[in-house]
Design a protein around this motif. Sequence first.
Motif: not given
Length: 100
Positions: A1-19
């Motif tokens: 399904m296609i949707t919208i999700l929120r991801y926090e970026i709390p630091k100066a450098i943020n490495d995030i695993e995204l779909p």
Amino acid sequence: MITILRYEIPKAINDIELPVGYKVLNVGIATDTLGFEKISIWCQVEVNEDYTAFATEKARFLVFGTGANMDDIVHFNPKYIGTVQKSDAYAFHVYQVDNY
């Protein structure tokens, strides 16, 4: 399904695993249940019905305060995402970078 999700970026450098195939839509401030302001990005993603990703890819987001020296990111193909301002009047600027 296609949707919208929120991801926090709390630091100066943020490495995030995204779909895989994500699309960054916006950056802003979300307030948690304790009243703390969190810098976040909202992404359009495709996930399973249980909100798990079919596959993920790593993305790096950098957060800079107004007046910060940004000279070192010019070689990383920076893409401006947006600016947010917290209630304490501090503003932060978010970039996504490649080739890190």
